[in-house]
Structure formats: C-alpha cells, structure tokens
Write a protein that holds these residues in place. Structure first.
Motif, mmCIF file in Angstrom:
data_model
loop_
_atom_site.group_PDB
_atom_site.id
_atom_site.type_symbol
_atom_site.label_atom_id
_atom_site.label_comp_id
_atom_site.label_asym_id
_atom_site.label_seq_id
_atom_site.Cartn_x
_atom_site.Cartn_y
_atom_site.Cartn_z
ATOM 1 N N ALA A 121 36.438 -54.069 4.841
ATOM 2 C CA ALA A 121 36.287 -53.301 6.082
ATOM 3 C C ALA A 121 37.548 -52.496 6.376
ATOM 4 N N ALA A 122 38.701 -53.052 6.084
ATOM 5 C CA ALA A 122 39.950 -52.316 6.289
ATOM 6 C C ALA A 122 39.993 -51.058 5.419
ATOM 7 N N PHE A 123 39.425 -51.147 4.210
ATOM 8 C CA PHE A 123 39.342 -49.988 3.319
ATOM 9 C C PHE A 123 38.124 -49.117 3.634
ATOM 10 N N ASP A 124 37.268 -49.577 4.559
ATOM 11 C CA ASP A 124 36.013 -48.908 4.904
ATOM 12 C C ASP A 124 35.100 -48.824 3.684
ATOM 13 N N LEU A 125 35.053 -49.935 2.949
ATOM 14 C CA LEU A 125 34.232 -50.036 1.743
ATOM 15 C C LEU A 125 33.271 -51.214 1.845
ATOM 16 N N PRO A 126 32.133 -51.138 1.159
ATOM 17 C CA PRO A 126 31.203 -52.267 1.139
ATOM 18 C C PRO A 126 31.616 -53.291 0.090
ATOM 19 N N VAL A 127 31.011 -54.457 0.156
ATOM 20 C CA VAL A 127 31.208 -55.508 -0.852
ATOM 21 C C VAL A 127 29.852 -55.768 -1.496
ATOM 22 N N LEU A 161 42.232 -55.480 -7.584
ATOM 23 C CA LEU A 161 41.496 -54.455 -6.856
ATOM 24 C C LEU A 161 42.093 -54.232 -5.474
ATOM 25 N N ILE A 162 42.415 -55.300 -4.780
ATOM 26 C CA ILE A 162 43.027 -55.160 -3.448
ATOM 27 C C ILE A 162 44.341 -54.396 -3.549
ATOM 28 N N ARG A 163 45.177 -54.796 -4.482
ATOM 29 C CA ARG A 163 46.471 -54.119 -4.628
ATOM 30 C C ARG A 163 46.293 -52.655 -5.028
ATOM 31 N N THR A 164 45.404 -52.404 -5.984
ATOM 32 C CA THR A 164 45.180 -51.033 -6.448
ATOM 33 C C THR A 164 44.662 -50.154 -5.316
ATOM 34 N N LEU A 165 43.711 -50.649 -4.539
ATOM 35 C CA LEU A 165 43.172 -49.857 -3.427
ATOM 36 C C LEU A 165 44.227 -49.642 -2.349
ATOM 37 N N ARG A 166 45.032 -50.652 -2.098
ATOM 38 C CA ARG A 166 46.095 -50.526 -1.089
ATOM 39 C C ARG A 166 47.112 -49.476 -1.502
ATOM 40 N N GLU A 167 47.451 -49.447 -2.801
ATOM 41 C CA GLU A 167 48.463 -48.515 -3.309
ATOM 42 C C GLU A 167 47.885 -47.172 -3.736
ATOM 43 N N GLN A 168 46.578 -47.006 -3.621
ATOM 44 C CA GLN A 168 45.936 -45.746 -4.000
ATOM 45 C C GLN A 168 46.688 -44.585 -3.340
ATOM 46 N N PRO A 169 46.982 -43.501 -4.080
ATOM 47 C CA PRO A 169 47.839 -42.419 -3.558
ATOM 48 C C PRO A 169 47.449 -41.873 -2.188
ATOM 49 N N ASP A 170 46.165 -41.760 -1.883
ATOM 50 C CA ASP A 170 45.804 -41.221 -0.568
ATOM 51 C C ASP A 170 45.928 -42.261 0.544
ATOM 52 N N ARG A 171 46.241 -43.520 0.184
ATOM 53 C CA ARG A 171 46.523 -44.554 1.182
ATOM 54 C C ARG A 171 48.011 -44.867 1.181
ATOM 55 N N GLY A 172 48.487 -45.443 0.079
ATOM 56 C CA GLY A 172 49.889 -45.812 -0.017
ATOM 57 C C GLY A 172 50.325 -46.811 1.048
ATOM 58 N N TRP A 173 49.439 -47.761 1.366
ATOM 59 C CA TRP A 173 49.729 -48.728 2.409
ATOM 60 C C TRP A 173 50.639 -49.830 1.888
ATOM 61 N N THR A 174 51.449 -50.372 2.783
ATOM 62 C CA THR A 174 52.194 -51.592 2.485
ATOM 63 C C THR A 174 51.256 -52.775 2.728
ATOM 64 N N GLN A 175 51.692 -53.953 2.316
ATOM 65 C CA GLN A 175 50.899 -55.152 2.608
ATOM 66 C C GLN A 175 50.775 -55.350 4.118
ATOM 67 N N THR A 176 51.822 -55.028 4.841
ATOM 68 C CA THR A 176 51.800 -55.159 6.301
ATOM 69 C C THR A 176 50.762 -54.226 6.913
ATOM 70 N N GLU A 177 50.706 -52.977 6.419
ATOM 71 C CA GLU A 177 49.727 -52.024 6.950
ATOM 72 C C GLU A 177 48.300 -52.473 6.673
ATOM 73 N N SER A 189 36.890 -44.232 -2.258
ATOM 74 C CA SER A 189 36.967 -43.575 -0.952
ATOM 75 C C SER A 189 36.166 -44.374 0.051
ATOM 76 N N GLY A 190 36.613 -44.356 1.285
ATOM 77 C CA GLY A 190 35.900 -45.044 2.352
ATOM 78 C C GLY A 190 34.608 -44.322 2.707
ATOM 79 N N PHE A 191 33.955 -44.784 3.731
ATOM 80 C CA PHE A 191 32.680 -44.237 4.185
ATOM 81 C C PHE A 191 32.831 -42.752 4.483
ATOM 82 N N ASP A 192 31.936 -41.940 3.910
ATOM 83 C CA ASP A 192 31.943 -40.490 4.117
ATOM 84 C C ASP A 192 30.521 -40.092 4.491
#
Length: 197
Positions: free
Chosen positions: A85-91, A36-52, A116-119
């Motif tokens: 929190a980095a993804f602006d999502l709840p747990v 889940l962490i990897r998928t959300l990080r690589e989600q097309p509207d994010r496309g974050w690296t592990q560093t980001e 999607s994060g908080f909207d």
C-alpha cells in the motif's frame, strides 16, 4: 542454489527430500520479498530511505530494515500488504505448480525492476481496450472470488467469504454480463467504499 538461478537435474533430485524442498522454498520467498521491497524503495523515481518507506507504511525504520533482510522469517501478510500500500501496488499470492514456480523464481528483482503505483488513466485505457476484445473464459473460483470481493467492498465487510458452491454458474453469468454492467458494479463498489471511509 543462488536465488533466481537456473535449475538443473541434480538440483531437482535434491528436492526429492521434503525438508530440503520446504526450506528451499522458504529461503527463495524470503529473499525475493526482501529484495523486492528494497528494490522498489530504491527505485530511481522513489529513492526513499527506510525511514521514508516506514512513514508511508506506518512502520518504524527498524521494521523496514528487518523486512529487507532475507534471513528475517517473520513477515506477516498484513506487513506485506502495508508495504504494498505504501508503494500503491497490489499483492498477488499464488501456489503454482513446481514447473511454474521455477520459471517465476528465475525472475529475481534487481536494479532494473520497476513498478509504478496506481495510475487511473492507464488502467482506464486498458479497460477500454479489454471492452473491445472478445470475452474470455474465466475460472469459476476466480470469478466467484472477484464477485465476492466486490460485494465485500460494497458492503464494507473485511472478512474472507465462505467457499463457493456454484462458482462455475457464477463464472458463466459474469462472462455474460455486459461491460457496462461490470463498470457499474465496480463504480458502485468504489463509491460505497469511499462513502464508508
């Protein structure tokens, strides 16, 4: 058994052994969180690296790499909260019945998974629709926990509350509260939290 795969009678019988059952659950949870962490990080509207992601979560790239490893078994709840929190999502954490758990684990994160994060506008629209719907009964414990969390937010407390003695009475009173009263309580709690920050 592969992650998220359907279950069979033969497999369920293997779970009769508590050690096998416990290890299976741990493997499934670790794999799900890592994916889940990897998928959300690589989600097309994010496309974050592990560093980001690490920068947004206050972690190093090495920590993110470990959290995305399904064989890493030392993730803390705080780390999970930081990542969310980095993804602006709840747990949400739960301990469902086994029948529910098998159904939940069948939905394994993959490249189609999107969150999607908080909207604010979307949530306000949903809240307005909920205000128009008839009230639904809630679990006394759930209602108590929600009320206690709001109280803790308003007072700036960061501790787990004691067990509710009158949770069902509180649930009844919350169900009878007006939507405007609920909005006022939420607004007050958010204002108090923002003022304290």
């Amino acid at each position: 058994m592969p992650f998220g795969s359907p279950w069979s009678e033969q497999f369920v019988r293997q779970l009769a052994d508590k050690d096998v059952r416990s290890e299976f659950v741990a493997d499934q949870v670790r794999a799900r969180i890592a994916q889940l962490i990897r998928t959300l990080r690589e989600q097309p509207d994010r496309g974050w690296t592990q560093t980001e992601l690490g920068e947004r979560a206050g972690k190093t790239q090495n920590v993110i790499s470990r959290l995305e490893d399904p064989n890493y078994g030392k993730m803390s709840l705080q780390s999970l909260l930081d990542i969310a929190a980095a993804f602006d999502l709840p747990v949400w954490v739960d301990m469902p019945k086994w029948e529910e758990w098998f159904t939940l684990t069948a939905d394994f994160p993959d490249q189609k998974t999107r969150r999607s994060g908080f909207d604010l506008e979307s949530l306000v629209t949903q809240a307005r629709r909920a205000d128009e719907a008839p009230p639904i009964a809630t679990s006394g414990a759930a209602a108590w926990a929600a009320a206690q969390s709001m109280s803790n937010l308003a007072t700036g407390q960061r501790q787990l509350p004691p067990s509710p003695a009158n949770a069902n009475l509180l649930a009844i009173s919350l169900n009878q509260a007006s939507p405007e009263g609920a909005r006022t309580a939420v607004g007050s709690a958010v204002s108090a939290r923002n003022a304290a920050a």
